[in-house]
Scaffold this motif. Sequence first.
Motif, mmCIF file in Angstrom:
data_model
loop_
_atom_site.group_PDB
_atom_site.id
_atom_site.type_symbol
_atom_site.label_atom_id
_atom_site.label_comp_id
_atom_site.label_asym_id
_atom_site.label_seq_id
_atom_site.Cartn_x
_atom_site.Cartn_y
_atom_site.Cartn_z
ATOM 1 N N LEU A 20 44.950 45.596 26.785
ATOM 2 C CA LEU A 20 43.843 46.273 27.346
ATOM 3 C C LEU A 20 43.773 45.677 28.808
ATOM 4 C CD1 LEU A 20 41.382 46.562 24.778
ATOM 5 C CD2 LEU A 20 42.843 48.334 25.274
ATOM 6 N N GLY A 21 43.491 46.508 29.841
ATOM 7 C CA GLY A 21 43.128 46.173 31.042
ATOM 8 C C GLY A 21 41.842 46.854 31.463
ATOM 9 N N TYR A 22 40.872 46.222 32.471
ATOM 10 C CA TYR A 22 39.516 46.901 32.256
ATOM 11 C C TYR A 22 39.086 46.749 33.858
ATOM 12 C CZ TYR A 22 38.546 41.864 32.314
ATOM 13 O OH TYR A 22 38.528 40.461 32.476
ATOM 14 N N GLN A 23 38.021 47.313 34.174
ATOM 15 C CA GLN A 23 37.421 47.261 35.373
ATOM 16 C C GLN A 23 35.743 47.300 34.886
ATOM 17 O OE1 GLN A 23 39.268 49.133 38.755
ATOM 18 N NE2 GLN A 23 37.671 48.027 40.151
ATOM 19 N N ILE A 24 34.962 46.469 35.387
ATOM 20 C CA ILE A 24 33.692 46.630 34.904
ATOM 21 C C ILE A 24 32.390 46.965 35.937
ATOM 22 C CG2 ILE A 24 31.630 45.223 33.973
ATOM 23 C CD1 ILE A 24 33.755 43.652 32.558
ATOM 24 N N TYR A 25 31.683 47.896 35.905
ATOM 25 C CA TYR A 25 30.783 48.358 36.832
ATOM 26 C C TYR A 25 29.358 48.260 36.201
ATOM 27 C CZ TYR A 25 34.837 50.912 39.065
ATOM 28 O OH TYR A 25 35.831 51.240 39.470
ATOM 29 N N ASP A 26 28.375 48.108 37.371
ATOM 30 C CA ASP A 26 27.093 48.051 36.887
ATOM 31 C C ASP A 26 26.319 49.129 37.293
ATOM 32 O OD1 ASP A 26 24.414 47.457 36.224
ATOM 33 O OD2 ASP A 26 24.271 45.680 37.167
ATOM 34 N N THR A 27 26.043 50.284 36.319
ATOM 35 C CA THR A 27 25.395 51.467 36.843
ATOM 36 C C THR A 27 23.829 51.016 37.206
ATOM 37 O OG1 THR A 27 24.434 52.002 34.610
ATOM 38 C CG2 THR A 27 26.816 52.717 35.203
#
Length: 289
Positions: A20-27
Amino acid sequence: MIFAIEEINNSTELLPGIRLGYQIYDTCASVPIAVHVAFQLLNGQNPVFYNDSNCSQSGVVLAAVGDSGSTPSISISHIMGSFNIPLVSHFATCACLSDKQEYPTFFRTIPSDHYQADALAKLVKYFGWTWIGAVHSDSDYGNNGMASFLKTATSEGICVEYIESFYRTDPQSNIRRVADVIRRSSAVVVVAFTAAGDMKFLLEELTRDPPPPRQWIGSESWVTDPYSMSFSFCAGTVGVAIQQSVIPGLRDFLLDLSPSEVAASSVLTEFWEDAFNCSLRESTSISVL
């Protein structure tokens, strides 16, 4: 989230043969930011380079985890659903999201508020409180949750003196008006189906004058929030809580992070300081002569 993904990638049993690859954002609990993030994900990521094959390709999002709030999740699901991209939430509880005609690609790992609202109504009935007040967040979470609660409460013979709604961005005059309704009411039991971020403003407003003695009944969002429970007049609050458990390996994972790795993320810094009761933001310089 990073810990969970690394646990999956390092396991030979969970998703064998898949990394798994990922990118994390804060809404930031903001619908405009959530929509912006959704479009960012759908428009593809920066090219991912593979040295062994000397080629590149854009990252393709196959699924998204989040959001923690119901209203942002509704907005994101409407956008991603058009592309058949699953959205899996860990905390969005609005019963409205269970409508598979409206949200065919939305899933969650937490029960909908239909069950919580039903439990709260039966709890009020159990203690014989048949004359109550009700307040709720003016959001998808609060509006739908309170509607479900009132439906069950009515069938249980519970009478409601008042129903008031508010939101964290409302003018202070509206928060004060809701607080005054609670102060003037004859009902000594108040059911609050609110988000913790909204309840904070109502509780602070109630402290401006001697708060009236009330028995609070709370939804899961605020009833276990440490800040909400720090108000003395909330002592004895009854509500619904999400079952907690110890996550094996998480503490060691956080302890193994260097201070520089933690300090690079404001969210991780806040969590790390709270979990280990320390501060990474204060530094002391010592000169030795």
